[in-house]
Design a protein around this motif. Structure first.
Motif, PDB file in Angstrom:
ATOM      1  N   MET A   1      15.735  10.508  17.447  1.00 50.03           N
ATOM      2  CA  MET A   1      17.152  10.665  17.711  1.00 50.03           C
ATOM      3  C   MET A   1      17.402  10.307  19.174  1.00 50.03           C
ATOM      4  SD  MET A   1      19.481  14.135  17.214  1.00 50.03           S
ATOM      5  CE  MET A   1      19.678  13.999  15.470  1.00 50.03           C
ATOM      6  N   THR A   2      18.400   9.524  19.423  1.00 46.71           N
ATOM      7  CA  THR A   2      18.731   9.174  20.811  1.00 46.71           C
ATOM      8  C   THR A   2      19.394  10.369  21.491  1.00 46.71           C
ATOM      9  OG1 THR A   2      20.972   8.395  20.326  1.00 46.71           O
ATOM     10  CG2 THR A   2      19.160   6.782  20.094  1.00 46.71           C
ATOM     11  N   ARG A   3      19.451  10.311  22.824  1.00 51.47           N
ATOM     12  CA  ARG A   3      20.112  11.397  23.562  1.00 51.47           C
ATOM     13  C   ARG A   3      21.584  11.520  23.170  1.00 51.47           C
ATOM     14  NH1 ARG A   3      17.400  14.118  27.298  1.00 51.47           N
ATOM     15  NH2 ARG A   3      15.578  13.188  28.251  1.00 51.47           N
ATOM     16  N   GLY A   4      22.232  10.385  22.972  1.00 55.80           N
ATOM     17  CA  GLY A   4      23.634  10.400  22.557  1.00 55.80           C
ATOM     18  C   GLY A   4      23.812  11.041  21.190  1.00 55.80           C
ATOM     19  N   GLN A   5      22.942  10.683  20.249  1.00 56.98           N
ATOM     20  CA  GLN A   5      22.991  11.298  18.916  1.00 56.98           C
ATOM     21  C   GLN A   5      22.721  12.795  19.014  1.00 56.98           C
ATOM     22  OE1 GLN A   5      19.984   8.767  17.229  1.00 56.98           O
ATOM     23  NE2 GLN A   5      21.487   7.729  15.908  1.00 56.98           N
ATOM     24  N   ALA A   6      21.773  13.163  19.882  1.00 52.53           N
ATOM     25  CA  ALA A   6      21.447  14.581  20.048  1.00 52.53           C
ATOM     26  C   ALA A   6      22.648  15.348  20.595  1.00 52.53           C
ATOM     27  CB  ALA A   6      20.232  14.748  20.967  1.00 52.53           C
ATOM     28  N   ARG A   7      23.352  14.754  21.563  1.00 52.20           N
ATOM     29  CA  ARG A   7      24.550  15.402  22.114  1.00 52.20           C
ATOM     30  C   ARG A   7      25.646  15.509  21.061  1.00 52.20           C
ATOM     31  NH1 ARG A   7      23.163  12.548  26.678  1.00 52.20           N
ATOM     32  NH2 ARG A   7      24.559  10.857  26.128  1.00 52.20           N
ATOM     33  N   ASP A   8      25.841  14.446  20.276  1.00 53.54           N
ATOM     34  CA  ASP A   8      26.846  14.482  19.215  1.00 53.54           C
ATOM     35  C   ASP A   8      26.497  15.557  18.184  1.00 53.54           C
ATOM     36  OD1 ASP A   8      28.194  12.414  20.443  1.00 53.54           O
ATOM     37  OD2 ASP A   8      27.439  10.863  19.073  1.00 53.54           O
ATOM     38  N   THR A   9      25.221  15.630  17.828  1.00 56.31           N
ATOM     39  CA  THR A   9      24.768  16.638  16.873  1.00 56.31           C
ATOM     40  C   THR A   9      24.983  18.037  17.434  1.00 56.31           C
ATOM     41  OG1 THR A   9      23.136  15.104  15.986  1.00 56.31           O
ATOM     42  CG2 THR A   9      22.786  17.445  15.529  1.00 56.31           C
ATOM     43  N   ALA A  10      24.654  18.225  18.709  1.00 53.39           N
ATOM     44  CA  ALA A  10      24.851  19.530  19.345  1.00 53.39           C
ATOM     45  C   ALA A  10      26.326  19.915  19.346  1.00 53.39           C
ATOM     46  CB  ALA A  10      24.309  19.502  20.776  1.00 53.39           C
ATOM     47  N   ARG A  11      27.181  18.960  19.647  1.00 51.44           N
ATOM     48  CA  ARG A  11      28.622  19.218  19.687  1.00 51.44           C
ATOM     49  C   ARG A  11      29.134  19.640  18.306  1.00 51.44           C
ATOM     50  NH1 ARG A  11      29.968  14.513  21.439  1.00 51.44           N
ATOM     51  NH2 ARG A  11      29.392  15.017  23.561  1.00 51.44           N
ATOM     52  N   ILE A  12      28.698  18.923  17.275  1.00 46.82           N
ATOM     53  CA  ILE A  12      29.124  19.257  15.912  1.00 46.82           C
ATOM     54  C   ILE A  12      28.610  20.635  15.523  1.00 46.82           C
ATOM     55  CG2 ILE A  12      28.852  18.644  13.476  1.00 46.82           C
ATOM     56  CD1 ILE A  12      28.737  15.667  14.459  1.00 46.82           C
ATOM     57  N   LEU A  13      27.340  20.907  15.820  1.00 42.16           N
ATOM     58  CA  LEU A  13      26.766  22.216  15.493  1.00 42.16           C
ATOM     59  C   LEU A  13      27.528  23.338  16.177  1.00 42.16           C
ATOM     60  CD1 LEU A  13      24.563  23.861  14.100  1.00 42.16           C
ATOM     61  CD2 LEU A  13      23.131  23.463  16.110  1.00 42.16           C
ATOM     62  N   LEU A  14      27.861  23.132  17.448  1.00 40.21           N
ATOM     63  CA  LEU A  14      28.603  24.158  18.184  1.00 40.21           C
ATOM     64  C   LEU A  14      30.021  24.335  17.655  1.00 40.21           C
ATOM     65  CD1 LEU A  14      27.287  23.431  21.774  1.00 40.21           C
ATOM     66  CD2 LEU A  14      26.779  25.424  20.333  1.00 40.21           C
ATOM     67  N   GLU A  15      30.563  23.319  17.020  1.00 41.77           N
ATOM     68  CA  GLU A  15      31.872  23.447  16.375  1.00 41.77           C
ATOM     69  C   GLU A  15      31.759  24.157  15.026  1.00 41.77           C
ATOM     70  OE1 GLU A  15      33.381  19.481  15.988  1.00 41.77           O
ATOM     71  OE2 GLU A  15      33.605  19.206  18.145  1.00 41.77           O
ATOM     72  N   VAL A  16      30.687  23.853  14.290  1.00 42.96           N
ATOM     73  CA  VAL A  16      30.534  24.373  12.936  1.00 42.96           C
ATOM     74  C   VAL A  16      30.062  25.827  12.911  1.00 42.96           C
ATOM     75  CG1 VAL A  16      29.193  24.101  10.797  1.00 42.96           C
ATOM     76  CG2 VAL A  16      30.193  22.110  11.901  1.00 42.96           C
ATOM     77  N   MET A  17      29.150  26.187  13.796  1.00 47.86           N
ATOM     78  CA  MET A  17      28.602  27.554  13.762  1.00 47.86           C
ATOM     79  C   MET A  17      29.684  28.636  13.832  1.00 47.86           C
ATOM     80  SD  MET A  17      24.978  27.171  15.834  1.00 47.86           S
ATOM     81  CE  MET A  17      25.290  28.675  16.684  1.00 47.86           C
ATOM     82  N   PRO A  18      30.617  28.555  14.778  1.00 47.95           N
ATOM     83  CA  PRO A  18      31.656  29.585  14.812  1.00 47.95           C
ATOM     84  C   PRO A  18      32.519  29.607  13.548  1.00 47.95           C
ATOM     85  CG  PRO A  18      31.614  28.376  16.881  1.00 47.95           C
ATOM     86  CD  PRO A  18      30.704  27.655  15.932  1.00 47.95           C
ATOM     87  N   LEU A  19      32.748  28.437  12.952  1.00 48.04           N
ATOM     88  CA  LEU A  19      33.534  28.394  11.721  1.00 48.04           C
ATOM     89  C   LEU A  19      32.812  29.125  10.595  1.00 48.04           C
ATOM     90  CD1 LEU A  19      34.653  24.640  11.800  1.00 48.04           C
ATOM     91  CD2 LEU A  19      35.990  26.659  12.480  1.00 48.04           C
ATOM     92  N   VAL A  20      31.512  28.884  10.472  1.00 49.74           N
ATOM     93  CA  VAL A  20      30.723  29.556   9.439  1.00 49.74           C
ATOM     94  C   VAL A  20      30.713  31.061   9.700  1.00 49.74           C
ATOM     95  CG1 VAL A  20      28.413  29.838   8.457  1.00 49.74           C
ATOM     96  CG2 VAL A  20      29.287  27.542   8.969  1.00 49.74           C
ATOM     97  N   MET A  21      30.424  31.445  10.926  1.00 47.40           N
ATOM     98  CA  MET A  21      30.324  32.877  11.241  1.00 47.40           C
ATOM     99  C   MET A  21      31.679  33.575  11.102  1.00 47.40           C
ATOM    100  SD  MET A  21      27.219  33.183  11.380  1.00 47.40           S
ATOM    101  CE  MET A  21      27.306  34.930  11.579  1.00 47.40           C
ATOM    102  N   ARG A  22      32.753  32.882  11.452  1.00 44.99           N
ATOM    103  CA  ARG A  22      34.091  33.471  11.284  1.00 44.99           C
ATOM    104  C   ARG A  22      34.365  33.728   9.812  1.00 44.99           C
ATOM    105  NH1 ARG A  22      38.558  29.645  13.148  1.00 44.99           N
ATOM    106  NH2 ARG A  22      38.155  28.755  11.119  1.00 44.99           N
ATOM    107  N   THR A  23      33.999  32.778   8.962  1.00 41.16           N
ATOM    108  CA  THR A  23      34.205  32.914   7.519  1.00 41.16           C
ATOM    109  C   THR A  23      33.381  34.070   6.967  1.00 41.16           C
ATOM    110  OG1 THR A  23      34.649  30.558   7.319  1.00 41.16           O
ATOM    111  CG2 THR A  23      33.976  31.689   5.323  1.00 41.16           C
ATOM    112  N   VAL A  24      32.113  34.127   7.351  1.00 41.35           N
ATOM    113  CA  VAL A  24      31.233  35.202   6.865  1.00 41.35           C
ATOM    114  C   VAL A  24      31.713  36.552   7.388  1.00 41.35           C
ATOM    115  CG1 VAL A  24      28.888  36.138   6.986  1.00 41.35           C
ATOM    116  CG2 VAL A  24      29.244  33.705   6.536  1.00 41.35           C
ATOM    117  N   ALA A  25      32.042  36.627   8.671  1.00 38.72           N
ATOM    118  CA  ALA A  25      32.496  37.890   9.251  1.00 38.72           C
ATOM    119  C   ALA A  25      33.771  38.391   8.572  1.00 38.72           C
ATOM    120  CB  ALA A  25      32.720  37.736  10.753  1.00 38.72           C
ATOM    121  N   ALA A  26      34.694  37.489   8.303  1.00 38.66           N
ATOM    122  CA  ALA A  26      35.934  37.889   7.632  1.00 38.66           C
ATOM    123  C   ALA A  26      35.639  38.432   6.242  1.00 38.66           C
ATOM    124  CB  ALA A  26      36.891  36.699   7.542  1.00 38.66           C
ATOM    125  N   GLU A  27      34.736  37.802   5.525  1.00 40.72           N
ATOM    126  CA  GLU A  27      34.371  38.274   4.188  1.00 40.72           C
ATOM    127  C   GLU A  27      33.693  39.640   4.255  1.00 40.72           C
ATOM    128  OE1 GLU A  27      33.947  38.471   0.107  1.00 40.72           O
ATOM    129  OE2 GLU A  27      35.202  37.172   1.331  1.00 40.72           O
TER     130      GLU A  27
END
Length: 159
Positions: A1-27
């Protein structure tokens, strides 16, 4: 994985994790299973083996007072108990109780049911890609946080 791909992946993960946890916490809140979402990982860590307050705080990346407050809440609910080794009475170990294990099991079942409902509409290929990606994440994050940071920089990761 290139550094750019790694940064893009990190950015997406950091966006998705709170969404998942918010959904689980609300449930979990709606089901009345857990007064605070932070208690779930705390109980999970203690279900693996007893730990000190300092270990828990370091593992979760929070201050000792913050972890102490969380521990006081779960002790008050009867989910965790404080014990000490015979050799050193100054050391307080925290371990999950039978009631804590039961609460952890209920929460895990509730969260799993909810997430299964969220994932059910995915078609076969999308579901397999998601499972494969989560398998990669499990391998990457299986190394404890304190030990992994320096090692990743020195060695790089090949999975």
């Amino acid at each position: 994985m290139t550094r750019g791909q790694a940064r893009d992946t990190a950015r997406i993960l950091l966006e998705v994790m709170p969404l998942v946890m918010r959904t689980v916490a609300a449930e979990l809140r709606a089901a009345g299973e857990l007064p605070a979402p932070a208690h779930f990982p705390l109980l999970h860590m203690l279900s693996e083996h007893p730990r000190t307050l300092s270990e828990l705080a370091a593992f979760r990346g929070v201050s000792l007072p913050s972890m102490s407050s969380s521990v006081t809440r779960v002790v008050g609910r009867g989910w965790v108990k404080r014990t000490g080794p015979q050799a050193d009475r100054r050391v307080v170990m925290l371990e999950v109780t039978a009631g804590g294990r039961a609460a952890l099991d209920r929460v895990a079942r509730c969260a799993e049911r909810h997430l299964a409902e969220v994932f059910a509409p995915l078609d076969g290929p999308a579901g397999r890609r998601l499972q494969a990606g989560l398998g990669v994440m499990r391998k990457v994050f299986a190394v404890p946080p304190l030990a992994s940071a320096g090692r990743r920089r020195r060695q790089g990761r090949r999975l």
